[in-house]
Design a protein around this motif. Structure first.
Motif, short mmCIF file in Angstrom:
data_model
loop_
_atom_site.label_atom_id
_atom_site.label_comp_id
_atom_site.label_asym_id
_atom_site.label_seq_id
_atom_site.Cartn_x
_atom_site.Cartn_y
_atom_site.Cartn_z
N LEU A 6 57.25 68.90 46.31
CA LEU A 6 56.32 70.01 46.49
C LEU A 6 57.07 71.26 46.94
N PRO A 7 56.58 72.43 46.57
CA PRO A 7 57.20 73.67 47.02
C PRO A 7 56.93 73.90 48.51
N ARG A 8 57.78 74.69 49.14
CA ARG A 8 57.64 74.92 50.58
C ARG A 8 56.28 75.49 50.94
N VAL A 9 55.73 76.35 50.07
CA VAL A 9 54.47 77.02 50.41
C VAL A 9 53.29 76.05 50.50
N THR A 10 53.42 74.87 49.91
CA THR A 10 52.34 73.88 50.05
C THR A 10 52.74 72.69 50.91
N ILE A 11 54.02 72.36 50.93
CA ILE A 11 54.42 71.18 51.70
C ILE A 11 54.23 71.41 53.19
N ASP A 12 54.46 72.64 53.66
CA ASP A 12 54.31 72.93 55.09
C ASP A 12 52.87 72.71 55.57
N PRO A 13 51.86 73.31 54.92
CA PRO A 13 50.49 73.07 55.39
C PRO A 13 50.03 71.63 55.19
N VAL A 14 50.51 70.97 54.14
CA VAL A 14 50.13 69.57 53.91
C VAL A 14 50.67 68.68 55.03
N VAL A 15 51.95 68.85 55.36
CA VAL A 15 52.55 68.05 56.43
C VAL A 15 51.89 68.35 57.77
N SER A 16 51.57 69.62 58.01
CA SER A 16 50.90 70.00 59.25
C SER A 16 49.55 69.30 59.38
N TYR A 17 48.81 69.25 58.29
CA TYR A 17 47.50 68.60 58.29
C TYR A 17 47.63 67.10 58.59
N TYR A 18 48.54 66.44 57.89
CA TYR A 18 48.67 65.00 58.09
C TYR A 18 49.27 64.66 59.46
N SER A 19 50.09 65.54 60.00
CA SER A 19 50.59 65.34 61.36
C SER A 19 49.43 65.33 62.35
N GLN A 20 48.45 66.19 62.08
CA GLN A 20 47.26 66.23 62.93
C GLN A 20 46.47 64.92 62.82
N LEU A 21 46.40 64.38 61.61
CA LEU A 21 45.71 63.10 61.44
C LEU A 21 46.41 61.98 62.21
N PHE A 22 47.74 62.01 62.21
CA PHE A 22 48.49 60.99 62.94
C PHE A 22 48.21 61.10 64.44
#
Length: 223
Positions: free
Chosen positions: A108-124
């Motif tokens: 994934l490009p940086r512009v989408t991987i950052d918000p995606v990882v941030s979201y799933y980190s919150q789920l964890f």
């Protein structure tokens, strides 16, 4: 005896043959890179679509920050009225797709991987909180401490709602207009937050569209 002209002709034949071989290598390499880029773009699109669907489904279940706040207040009031009441916190699994794709998330490009990882980190973080609240130590806490912990739990969910909405908008923007479009969307969201707009208000609408129109298009190659 071989003439000079004959030698020159052979040299030119070798040069021409070598040139054809070199051109073949160049063309073949270009074609291979083109195919690889197309496959990468296709896989990026597939990963985006899968993550979009999972995030949108979770946001739909969360409903809205207002609904979460109302549920929090009702549960806190019940715990205050009945000091012996301990809410049962169900386990959650909202990251099945992400876990299955985590080995490929780097495409994934940086512009989408950052918000995606941030979201799933919150789920964890939410999963860790749930594990604590399902234990005996939580049940043994004083009512006010249980209430405070429950309020923190809901606050994590509200943040996940906002993070998920941000991830959806970035995925949609990238699928529609590529990296530049996603960067413009990121700047737009920043301006909305600075202006005090409720950017998450549209999340419920986004979550109801499990498959984004933009995400259906072929994804751009990561930049």
């Amino acid at each position: 005896m071989i003439s000079v002209a004959a030698i020159d002709a052979r040299i030119w034949q070798a040069i021409v043959a070598g040139a054809f071989v070199a051109i073949g290598w160049i063309v073949n390499g270009w074609q291979n890179r083109r195919v690889a880029a197309a496959l990468r773009a296709e896989r990026t699109r597939d990963v985006h679509r899968a993550l979009y669907a999972e995030i949108a489904s979770c946001l739909a279940n969360l409903d809205s920050p207002e609904a979460l706040a109302a549920y929090r207040d009702a549960m806190a009031a019940r715990m205050r009225d009945d000091p012996g009441f301990v809410p049962l916190i169900p386990r959650e699994r909202n990251d099945t797709v992400f876990r299955a794709l985590v080995a490929e998330i780097h495409i994934l490009p940086r512009v989408t991987i950052d918000p995606v990882v941030s979201y799933y980190s919150q789920l964890f973080a939410i999963e860790a909180m749930i594990a604590d609240m399902r234990g005996e130590r939580f049940r043994a806490l004083e009512p006010e401490r249980r209430i405070a912990m429950y309020e923190d739990y809901i606050a994590l969910k509200v943040q996940a709602f906002h993070d998920g909405h941000f991830a959806l908008r970035m995925i949609d923007a990238y699928a529609t207009d590529g990296r530049n479009g996603a960067m413009e969307e990121e700047a737009r969201i920043t301006r909305e937050i600075s202006a005090g707009f409720d950017t998450a208000g549209a999340a419920a609408r986004a979550a109801s569209r499990i498959s984004s129109p933009g995400a259906v298009r072929s994804g751009r190659s990561p930049e």
